[in-house]
Design an enzyme around this catalytic site. Structure first.
Site, PDB file in Angstrom:
ATOM      1  N   ASN A  13       9.271  -6.846   0.085  1.00  0.00           N
ATOM      2  CA  ASN A  13       9.035  -5.668   0.913  1.00  0.00           C
ATOM      3  C   ASN A  13       8.428  -6.161   2.219  1.00  0.00           C
ATOM      4  O   ASN A  13       7.256  -6.521   2.256  1.00  0.00           O
ATOM      5  CB  ASN A  13       8.075  -4.704   0.192  1.00  0.00           C
ATOM      6  CG  ASN A  13       7.610  -3.576   1.100  1.00  0.00           C
ATOM      7  OD1 ASN A  13       8.233  -3.293   2.126  1.00  0.00           O
ATOM      8  ND2 ASN A  13       6.515  -2.917   0.725  1.00  0.00           N
TER       9      ASN A  13
ATOM     10  N   LYS B 211       7.711  -4.510   4.729  1.00  0.00           N
ATOM     11  CA  LYS B 211       6.900  -3.496   5.425  1.00  0.00           C
ATOM     12  C   LYS B 211       7.340  -3.439   6.892  1.00  0.00           C
ATOM     13  O   LYS B 211       8.495  -3.727   7.194  1.00  0.00           O
ATOM     14  CB  LYS B 211       5.402  -3.794   5.297  1.00  0.00           C
ATOM     15  CG  LYS B 211       4.986  -4.085   3.858  1.00  0.00           C
ATOM     16  CD  LYS B 211       3.509  -4.016   3.672  1.00  0.00           C
ATOM     17  CE  LYS B 211       3.154  -4.528   2.280  1.00  0.00           C
ATOM     18  NZ  LYS B 211       1.880  -4.044   1.821  1.00  0.00           N
TER      19      LYS B 211
ATOM     20  N   HIS C 205       6.137   4.172  -2.547  1.00  0.00           N
ATOM     21  CA  HIS C 205       5.203   3.074  -2.270  1.00  0.00           C
ATOM     22  C   HIS C 205       3.835   3.672  -1.933  1.00  0.00           C
ATOM     23  O   HIS C 205       3.744   4.718  -1.286  1.00  0.00           O
ATOM     24  CB  HIS C 205       5.715   2.220  -1.113  1.00  0.00           C
ATOM     25  CG  HIS C 205       4.949   0.955  -0.931  1.00  0.00           C
ATOM     26  ND1 HIS C 205       3.728   0.926  -0.289  1.00  0.00           N
ATOM     27  CD2 HIS C 205       5.190  -0.314  -1.348  1.00  0.00           C
ATOM     28  CE1 HIS C 205       3.267  -0.314  -0.305  1.00  0.00           C
ATOM     29  NE2 HIS C 205       4.140  -1.092  -0.942  1.00  0.00           N
TER      30      HIS C 205
ATOM     31  N   GLU D 147       1.703   3.082   0.228  1.00  0.00           N
ATOM     32  CA  GLU D 147       1.451   3.370   1.658  1.00  0.00           C
ATOM     33  C   GLU D 147       2.115   4.678   2.068  1.00  0.00           C
ATOM     34  O   GLU D 147       1.593   5.408   2.916  1.00  0.00           O
ATOM     35  CB  GLU D 147       1.915   2.183   2.513  1.00  0.00           C
ATOM     36  CG  GLU D 147       0.971   0.990   2.334  1.00  0.00           C
ATOM     37  CD  GLU D 147       1.595  -0.385   2.521  1.00  0.00           C
ATOM     38  OE1 GLU D 147       2.652  -0.498   3.173  1.00  0.00           O
ATOM     39  OE2 GLU D 147       1.021  -1.358   1.997  1.00  0.00           O
TER      40      GLU D 147
ATOM     41  N   GLU E 278       2.134  -1.040  -9.096  1.00  0.00           N
ATOM     42  CA  GLU E 278       1.387  -1.650  -8.004  1.00  0.00           C
ATOM     43  C   GLU E 278       0.004  -1.013  -7.909  1.00  0.00           C
ATOM     44  O   GLU E 278      -0.156   0.043  -7.288  1.00  0.00           O
ATOM     45  CB  GLU E 278       2.120  -1.432  -6.674  1.00  0.00           C
ATOM     46  CG  GLU E 278       3.499  -2.064  -6.619  1.00  0.00           C
ATOM     47  CD  GLU E 278       3.890  -2.382  -5.177  1.00  0.00           C
ATOM     48  OE1 GLU E 278       4.103  -3.566  -4.905  1.00  0.00           O
ATOM     49  OE2 GLU E 278       3.945  -1.479  -4.345  1.00  0.00           O
TER      50      GLU E 278
ATOM     51  N   GLY F 181      -1.911  -6.099  -0.722  1.00  0.00           N
ATOM     52  CA  GLY F 181      -2.325  -6.646   0.565  1.00  0.00           C
ATOM     53  C   GLY F 181      -3.795  -7.011   0.633  1.00  0.00           C
ATOM     54  O   GLY F 181      -4.337  -7.222   1.721  1.00  0.00           O
TER      55      GLY F 181
ATOM     56  N   SER G  66      -0.391  -8.523  -4.244  1.00  0.00           N
ATOM     57  CA  SER G  66      -0.859  -9.874  -3.952  1.00  0.00           C
ATOM     58  C   SER G  66      -0.259 -10.938  -4.873  1.00  0.00           C
ATOM     59  O   SER G  66      -0.948 -11.874  -5.280  1.00  0.00           O
ATOM     60  CB  SER G  66      -2.384  -9.928  -3.970  1.00  0.00           C
ATOM     61  OG  SER G  66      -2.914  -9.050  -2.969  1.00  0.00           O
TER      62      SER G  66
END
Ligand code: PEP
Length: 249
Positions: free
Chosen positions: A10, A12, A94, A96, A166, A172, A211
């Site tokens: 991904n 991003k 996701h 985010e 996740e 991140g 991560s």
């Protein structure tokens, strides 16, 4: 049941036409057999990903999709448009998107169904925040996120879908769930699906994301219910990403 591992990158909101070229070619040349490999790139780079990756072992996809089919939805991108660029996969839900763009469980479910209608394989992302983990409600949160999609699309949809667990606190942050923590949630997710259909649950690929690095990938992927990874930061560096792909092979 044997499940082929999948490693999905991904990117991003990273990249440029010039910078992507080397990365795409390196992944194309370096991704061997064993695990499936895919890259979810920003919308404007789908054509470039298609041009470089076509005919290779590496699939490509997008990071989001509209829940709507077409019409007056300025700024949105439909599933049919992604299919036009031969995307195999699209991320939905996701963290985010959920935290910063208001994607509710219902919106995520609608996106999941829209993706499948256009022939794409949705990668449904689920996971708890740090506060939710500390409150001991990880299982409740993940189950609620999955149940919204089951209610809208039914169990049959998961015969051609991927789930990515996740934990938000691991995305991140450099803080990875331990293989034991991840396996525990993956097993819980699979058992939720098994209550609906044991065959679908047995064939479902559940990726871990948060991560993942070359140094921790093999240990995570070695757990029985971890069927690969969703890779953010490390998918931007060819050598790191390819080492993670090799760990899954
Ligand atoms: C992600 O973007 O889904 C992700 C897991 O990011 P990272 O690997 O950087 O934690």
């Amino acid at each position: 049941m044997m499940r082929t591992k999948l490693v999905a990158g991904n990117w991003k909101m990273h990249g440029s036409l010039a910078a992507n070229l080397g990365l795409l070619h390196a992944v194309r040349e370096g991704a061997g057999g064993g695990a499936e490999v895919a890259l979810c790139v920003p919308y404007p780079y789908l054509a470039q990903a298609q041009a470089v990756l076509n005919g290779s072992h590496v699939a490509w996809g997008a990071q989001d999709v509209s829940e709507h089919e077409q019409g007056a939805w300025t700024g949105e991108v439909s599933a049919a448009m992604l299919a036009d660029f031969a995307c195999s996969y699209v991320l939905v839900g996701h963290s985010e998107r959920r935290s910063f763009f208001g994607d509710t469980d219902a919106v995520v479910a609608a996106k999941f169904v829209a993706a499948q209608k256009a022939g794409l394989v949705p990668i449904l992302c689920v996971g708890e925040s740090l506060a939710e983990r500390e409150a001991g409600i990880t299982g409740d949160v993940v189950t609620r996120q999955i149940d919204a999609v089951l209610a809208k699309g039914g169990i049959a949809g998961f015969a051609r879908a991927i789930v990515a667990y996740e934990p938000v606190w691991a995305i991140g942050t450099g803080r990875t769930a331990s293989p034991e923590q991840a396996q525990e949630v993956h097993a819980l997710i699979r058992s939720r699906f098994a209550r609906e259909d044991a065959d679908v649950a047995g064939g479902l690929r559940i990726l871990y994301g948060g991560s993942v690095k070359a140094g921790n990938a093999a240990e995570l992927f070695g757990r029985p219910d971890i069927d690969g990874g969703l890779i953010g930061g490390a998918s931007l560096v060819a050598d790191d990403f390819l080492a993670i792909c090799a760990a899954a092979a």
